[in-house]
Design a protein around this motif. Sequence first.
Motif, PDB file in Angstrom:
ATOM      1  N   GLN A 232       0.826  -1.195   0.000  1.00 55.00           N
ATOM      2  CA  GLN A 232       0.000   0.000   0.000  1.00 55.00           C
ATOM      3  C   GLN A 232       0.869   1.256   0.000  1.00 55.00           C
ATOM      4  O   GLN A 232       2.034   1.232   0.354  1.00 55.00           O
ATOM      5  N   ASN A 295     -15.173   1.285   8.839  1.00 49.48           N
ATOM      6  CA  ASN A 295     -14.104   0.317   9.090  1.00 49.48           C
ATOM      7  C   ASN A 295     -13.828   0.040  10.564  1.00 49.48           C
ATOM      8  O   ASN A 295     -12.702  -0.222  10.958  1.00 49.48           O
ATOM      9  N   THR A 330      -5.837 -14.500   3.751  1.00 45.41           N
ATOM     10  CA  THR A 330      -7.254 -14.192   3.580  1.00 45.41           C
ATOM     11  C   THR A 330      -8.060 -15.006   4.588  1.00 45.41           C
ATOM     12  O   THR A 330      -8.051 -16.239   4.561  1.00 45.41           O
ATOM     13  N   TYR A 360      -7.261  -5.960   6.795  1.00 48.89           N
ATOM     14  CA  TYR A 360      -7.319  -5.215   5.540  1.00 48.89           C
ATOM     15  C   TYR A 360      -8.493  -5.740   4.720  1.00 48.89           C
ATOM     16  O   TYR A 360      -8.694  -6.950   4.620  1.00 48.89           O
ATOM     17  N   TYR A 361      -9.298  -4.829   4.180  1.00 47.22           N
ATOM     18  CA  TYR A 361     -10.452  -5.246   3.388  1.00 47.22           C
ATOM     19  C   TYR A 361     -10.282  -4.829   1.927  1.00 47.22           C
ATOM     20  O   TYR A 361      -9.634  -3.829   1.612  1.00 47.22           O
ATOM     21  N   ILE A 362     -10.877  -5.616   1.046  1.00 51.73           N
ATOM     22  CA  ILE A 362     -10.940  -5.299  -0.383  1.00 51.73           C
ATOM     23  C   ILE A 362     -12.367  -5.553  -0.850  1.00 51.73           C
ATOM     24  O   ILE A 362     -12.919  -6.632  -0.617  1.00 51.73           O
ATOM     25  N   LYS A 364     -14.709  -5.720  -4.210  1.00 49.93           N
ATOM     26  CA  LYS A 364     -14.550  -5.853  -5.658  1.00 49.93           C
ATOM     27  C   LYS A 364     -15.897  -5.947  -6.362  1.00 49.93           C
ATOM     28  O   LYS A 364     -16.880  -6.434  -5.797  1.00 49.93           O
ATOM     29  N   THR A 369     -11.293  -3.706  -8.336  1.00 50.97           N
ATOM     30  CA  THR A 369     -11.336  -3.260  -6.943  1.00 50.97           C
ATOM     31  C   THR A 369     -12.069  -1.926  -6.853  1.00 50.97           C
ATOM     32  O   THR A 369     -11.715  -0.952  -7.522  1.00 50.97           O
ATOM     33  N   SER A 372     -10.754  -0.271  -0.821  1.00 55.60           N
ATOM     34  CA  SER A 372      -9.834  -1.062  -0.008  1.00 55.60           C
ATOM     35  C   SER A 372      -9.315  -0.192   1.121  1.00 55.60           C
ATOM     36  O   SER A 372      -9.317   1.033   1.037  1.00 55.60           O
TER      37      SER A 372
END
Length: 379
Positions: A232, A295, A330, A360-362, A364, A369, A372
């Motif tokens: 990141q 979050n 994951t 950590y989130y993603i 999609k 994406t 994130s």
Amino acid sequence: MQILRYNLLGLLVAISFNVTSQSLYNDGALLSISSDAVLSVNESFLNKGQVLNSGKIEIRQHWMNLGNYQSTGEVALTGSELQHVSLNEYVVGKLTIDGGDKAIQGDLVITESLNLVHGKLNAGSDFKVILETNATIIGGSEEAYIIGELELTSGTDRYYPIGNEQWFLPVWYTETSDARSISFKVNQGKISQVPNDTIKWIHDAYFWEMESSESVSGYLKLEYKELAPVDQTIDDLVLLQAEEHNGVLTILNTEQGSETLSEGILLSENKSQGSVFGIGKRQTIQSSGELNVRNLVTPNGDNQNDFLFIENIEEIANPSVLIIDRTGKTVFESDAYNNTTNRFEGFDSKGRVLGTGTYYYIVKEGDRTKASGFLELIR
């Protein structure tokens, strides 16, 4: 001259040339070392008498002083294995750390210089290393630094080569007065447990703590290591401060001295007012379109942040959500996230409870994406 396992008893021993001893036990003698002499002890040195050191003493195993030690000379701890230092009075003029790690069992006072060549000087959680006025530190690197509290008693530009068992995490501190005692150490954990409206993520491996003899305010520069995930950007990486551990967090405006998140340097643009410092990220919405990811997840049944709420997730066709822990694994994956029947509530994909921490989130849409960032799970 070679001396094997020599015991000094009731003698005056003056050394004016280089001498090597396998081990040395001074049981009441006066041992005087001249300025041109080097006393090399291949094993341990136990002193129960008096030592006047104007030259150099090299010790390769343990150093125990139960008598009197006076020095304008140098002691060099050069053993490759762990060396323990146990002194009646922990006051040393010149000390060199080389070879392997060293452990002290009391506050260690340096009056002239501390030379960090190789190996870690470990003061533990109960003791500290103190450099008196005008004493200097030489060296400091990934291979040679202090674990525990380091106190400097003078100087406007101060360098603290400190770290923990895993990483070298030095601090540079600039303060207008040079007459104050200021110490820094690295603690395990995070500076605070809960982010606020301006902070979305707090690094949870370590933080720095400062103590001073009176109120101080100065500029900070610190070096950080091992921020994950490492792929990141650091655009919103900030230096955090609080008056105490778990106190109210504020952001010191910072300039980044690195282009990678995994390691680098942070500089404070404003003077610090706190006593504990950590690393975090600003609260920004990392999204595409109208997505808004809340979050913070606190699954305690109070209907407040019990799950990861993603505003407008219904606007995405076939939304998928990935949750990744700080090791890169994951732990949760959903192909049809909907904030109701298919959502993240603090369990992994197999229904097992996930612990408190930073994840950590993603989000999609197909392979694209849409959002994130970091989330905080608190139980």
